[in-house]
Write an enzyme that holds these catalytic residues in place. Structure first.
Site, PDB file in Angstrom:
ATOM      1  N   LYS A 196      18.415  15.346 108.431  1.00  0.00           N
ATOM      2  CA  LYS A 196      19.298  16.244 107.681  1.00  0.00           C
ATOM      3  C   LYS A 196      19.709  17.438 108.529  1.00  0.00           C
ATOM      4  O   LYS A 196      20.892  17.820 108.562  1.00  0.00           O
ATOM      5  CB  LYS A 196      18.596  16.695 106.403  1.00  0.00           C
ATOM      6  CG  LYS A 196      18.401  15.580 105.379  1.00  0.00           C
ATOM      7  CD  LYS A 196      17.591  16.043 104.173  1.00  0.00           C
ATOM      8  CE  LYS A 196      17.441  14.919 103.154  1.00  0.00           C
ATOM      9  NZ  LYS A 196      16.622  15.312 101.996  1.00  0.00           N
TER      10      LYS A 196
ATOM     11  N   SER B 276      15.960  15.766  96.225  1.00  0.00           N
ATOM     12  CA  SER B 276      15.911  16.732  97.330  1.00  0.00           C
ATOM     13  C   SER B 276      17.081  17.711  97.317  1.00  0.00           C
ATOM     14  O   SER B 276      17.058  18.717  98.037  1.00  0.00           O
ATOM     15  CB  SER B 276      15.889  15.990  98.672  1.00  0.00           C
ATOM     16  OG  SER B 276      17.082  15.252  98.872  1.00  0.00           O
TER      17      SER B 276
END
Length: 778
Positions: free
Chosen positions: A673, A630
């Site tokens: 996040k 990611s």
């Protein structure tokens, strides 16, 4: 996506009918119904799904609701085996008949004990026994008296010695001289031997008479006992005339009882029937009693040991040894679930391979066999090997993908025994019906656990939390264990402030308190960033540095935090090197992402020129394990910035993986996040130009905290979805990325033009350096 309480058709969950149905799992429900309906061998069920989805509770309720319509299985009993006494006989009776038969047998034994005692203590029996004994005595005395008279007439008599009756010469009492001459002595000895021989013949006849007397006594005992017990057995035998197994057992029991009585041959002074014959063998061991059953049984076994599944033999000490009896056979869950369903966790069985092998043997043989133990302890004086019981049940194993994969590919018998797979999904579509089902589920928990009713605003918050757990605006999590936990905690906080109905504020308090309890490590990390111990910039610009986002998990708590990813580029031809990869601190999936960067650089800039560079990438001040790709887009942005020498805005953090074509791909934990970077920015002060770049495909996964949503709505924080690297470049570097023309060239002034120019320079410089400094020949 916010859940509007107005759209919920109730005021509180007290208005709803609680449900225990399986929610949002139509595929799994259909598979379960198929597996339950198909009774053929091998169609056991493996329920596959993640932990916490409430599979065990949901399946138990599901089975109990449907099993009520299935027939109740028979009772199972163990009785004495008159032919092979160490192998107790298993018989089945209609539900509830087992205890009735056992009670009948108990009364029969009690009655027989009394009847036999009376019969054997009766005066007529005593007189008959006495007559038999007297007859034997008279016959014996008559024969011996006749011999004694004969011997006396010849100077001899009969004398008892330790070795028995002997013929004695009376003349020996007068001394040796009384015997006369030698010839007379020889004659007396011959006479004595003849008399002794005659005595032996009489004693043989006496033994025959004693044997005949014993046989006559046995016949007498049998006749007396048979007459005493006849009515009792005839009555019970007539009651079970339509059940051949029980009728045969009663016949065998009657014969065995008579045989015991005749073998015992009691004397008139010994009348304790319990000591004369073994009445315990006529007891009935009701192993499984289904008298209270209403349909097929459902058993959930959480500790599948051999004894818990197959039953056990209990032992009792007798001196230095131990012994057992068929009445000490105890059932296991295979017996209790027989005719129904046994639910277990696959992981428990996989930890006990011997138990798993024993279960497979039982399913293949379709019988429950309790094997005698192999004892290393005290000497077992006697043990039993009970006859097997036919096995007709469905085993339902609960497990995840890994356990199913392990069993399917590494156990060749598994696919023959578990032919039905019921897949439980972690999520379900979010629509009004399932939102209502959420409320019904909470209503069921409230009713079962005496929780307060939940207002519809509280349910709206729980539904939103369900969507966050699912990481999808249009889906809800099926982790009903987590939903139940939230309901319990919200009920607690409602009680702490005196609310009679749980409100949205109580649910919010439960979530906040849960985060507070688990966020100690998060706070320490944030302190290190805010104090400057860990370098994370949230304003300004930097070349070759991008704020990446990582996620950490502490049990059931997941949080995100920012961390700088830096790149350095220089002359060489080794390509992109990732420091974490070189130090074995990353996973294969992260390594794949790094290799993808080389492919992107080659495809974008090296179609008509070589790709010659050395590049170094690293997660600065990060010393843990790196998993996933990611961060690959962040790494690519850092490389492009280093090559172009164009600065990157540090107020923006980035997440998203990238493919070889520069397309940004979906990542996980997008909410955590974003919130991790937001918390750092808010702590330093929101400036209005801070935010996070995410993949466009992750928009549907956004289920952010309310404070983050409020800041975005107020323009204090931003979320930028991008689909390609080019879009991210323009946001981070503030100039056009550039589109290649038909010759693969980019417009001057664009980022790609600058990068390609720099790569050409590196290739030229490397070639020039090689020409000027050729390698020494070996």
């Amino acid at each position: 996506m916010v859940c509007d309480p107005v759209g919920l058709s109730f005021e509180t969950t007290a208005d709803l009918q609680p449900t225990t149905a399986i929610i949002g799992q139509p595929r799994a429900t259909k598979a379960l119904e198929f597996g339950m309906g198909l009774k053929s061998k091998g169609y056991n069920i493996f329920v596959m799904g993640s932990a916490g989805t409430g599979r065990s509770t949901a399946i138990r309720h599901f089975l109990q609701e449907r099993c009520g319509h299935e027939p109740t299985p028979d009772d199972w009993l163990y009785i004495y085996n008159f032919e092979t006494n160490h192998r107790p006989q298993a018989i089945s009776l209609s539900p509830g008949q087992g205890n009735i038969f056992a009670e009948h047998m108990k009364r029969l034994v009690e009655s027989l004990q009394s009847t036999l005692t009376q019969a054997l203590e009766s005066s007529s029996y005593r007189e008959a026994v006495h007559a038999l004994d007297q007859k034997l005595v008279e016959q014996r005395e008559e024969m011996l008296d006749e011999l004694d008279r004969k011997a006396s007439g010849q100077g001899f008599d009969l004398q008892e010695t330790p070795s028995g009756l002997m013929v004695r010469d009376v003349s020996e009492d007068d001394g040796p001289e009384a015997n006369g001459d030698a010839n007379e002595s020889y004659v007396r000895r011959d006479t004595q031997r003849a008399l002794q021989s005659e005595l032996q013949n009489i004693l043989r006849e006496v033994r025959i008479l004693e044997r005949d007397a014993r046989e006559e006594r046995r016949r007498l005992d049998r006749e007396v006992a048979e007459a005493a017990i006849q009515d009792e057995f005839d009555t019970l035998r007539e009651q079970y005339a339509e059940q051949p197994v029980l009728r045969d057992f009663l016949d065998a029991m009657r014969e065995d009882l008579l045989e015991q009585v005749t073998r015992a041959a009691p004397t008139p002074d010994d009348r304790d029937i319990d000591q004369l014959i073994d009445l315990r063998r006529y007891e009935v061991n009701v192993l499984v009693d289904n008298s209270a059953g209403a349909g097929a049984p459902v058993v959930v076994q959480l500790n599948p040991t051999y004894e818990n599944l197959f039953g056990r033999l209990e032992y009792e000490s007798q001196g230095q040894a131990v012994t057992t009896h068929f009445t000490q056979i105890r059932p296991g869950d295979l017996h209790r679930a027989n005719g129904g369903y046994l639910v277990m966790y696959a992981s428990d069985l996989l930890r006990q391979r011997e138990m798993w092998e024993a279960l497979k043997r039982a399913l293949k043989a379709e019988e429950i066999e309790m094997r005698p133990p192999q004892s290393d302890g005290p000497l077992i004086a006697n043990t039993l090997w009970p006859r097997p019981i036919p096995l007709r049940l469905k085993v339902i194993l609960l497990g995840n993908f890994n356990s199913y994969d392990q069993l399917f590919y590494h156990d060749e018998e598994f696919s023959d025994l578990f032919k039905v797979r019921a897949d439980f999904s972690d999520t379900m579509p979010r629509h009004p019906q399932h939102e209502h089902s959420y409320a019904e589920f909470v209503a069921a928990r409230s009713q079962e656990e005496k929780l307060r009713p939940f207002g519809r605003d509280a349910m709206a918050k729980i539904i939103e939390h369900g969507a966050r757990l699912a990481e999808h605006q249009c889906k809800l999590s099926t982790r009903f264990g987590a939903i139940a936990d939230l309901a319990r905690e919200a009920n607690y906080w409602a009680g702490s402030v005196g609310h009679e109905v749980v409100t949205a504020e109580d649910v919010r308090a439960a979530l906040d308190e849960r985060t507070e309890r688990a966020s100690h490590e998060t706070e320490l990390l944030s302190e290190a960033i805010l104090e400057g111990a860990i370098f994370v910039a949230t304003q300004g610009e930097a070349i070759g540095q991008v704020n990446g986002l990582t996620v950490r998990e502490l049990g059931d708590f997941t949080y995100g935090h920012p961390g700088p990813i830096s790149a350095r580029t220089f002359m060489g031809d080794n390509g992109v090197i990732h420091i974490e990869r070189e130090t074995d601190m990353d996973s294969p999936s992260h390594q794949k992402g790094v290799l993808t960067l080389n492919a992107y650089l080659g495809g974008t800039y090296a179609q008509r020129q070589p790709l010659s560079l050395n590049a170094s990438l690293t997660f600065e001040q990060f010393y843990g394990w790196i998993d996933g790709d990611s961060a690959s887009s962040s790494e690519l942005y850092a490389l492009i910035s280093s090559l172009s020498q164009l600065p990157v805005r540090q107020a923006i953090s980035v997440t998203g993986s990238v493919n070889q074509r520069g397309e940004i791909q979906t990542i996980g934990a997008v909410n955590e996040k974003i919130e991790g970077f937001f918390d750092i920015c808010r702590a330093r002060g929101l400036t209005g130009d801070q935010g996070v770049i995410i993949p466009t495909t992750n928009i549907v996964n956004l289920m952010l905290r309310e404070d983050v949503v409020d800041a975005v709505r107020a323009g204090q924080f931003h979320i930028w979805p991008v689909s390609t690297i080019n879009e991210g470049i323009e946001l981070l570097m503030g100039r056009p990325a550039g589109e290649a023309d038909e010759n693969g060239e980019y417009p001057e002034g664009t980022v790609h033009f600058t990068v390609k120019k720099r790569l050409r320079e590196l290739a030229t410089e490397l070639k020039s350096f090689g020409d000027e400094h050729p390698r020494d020949e070996e």
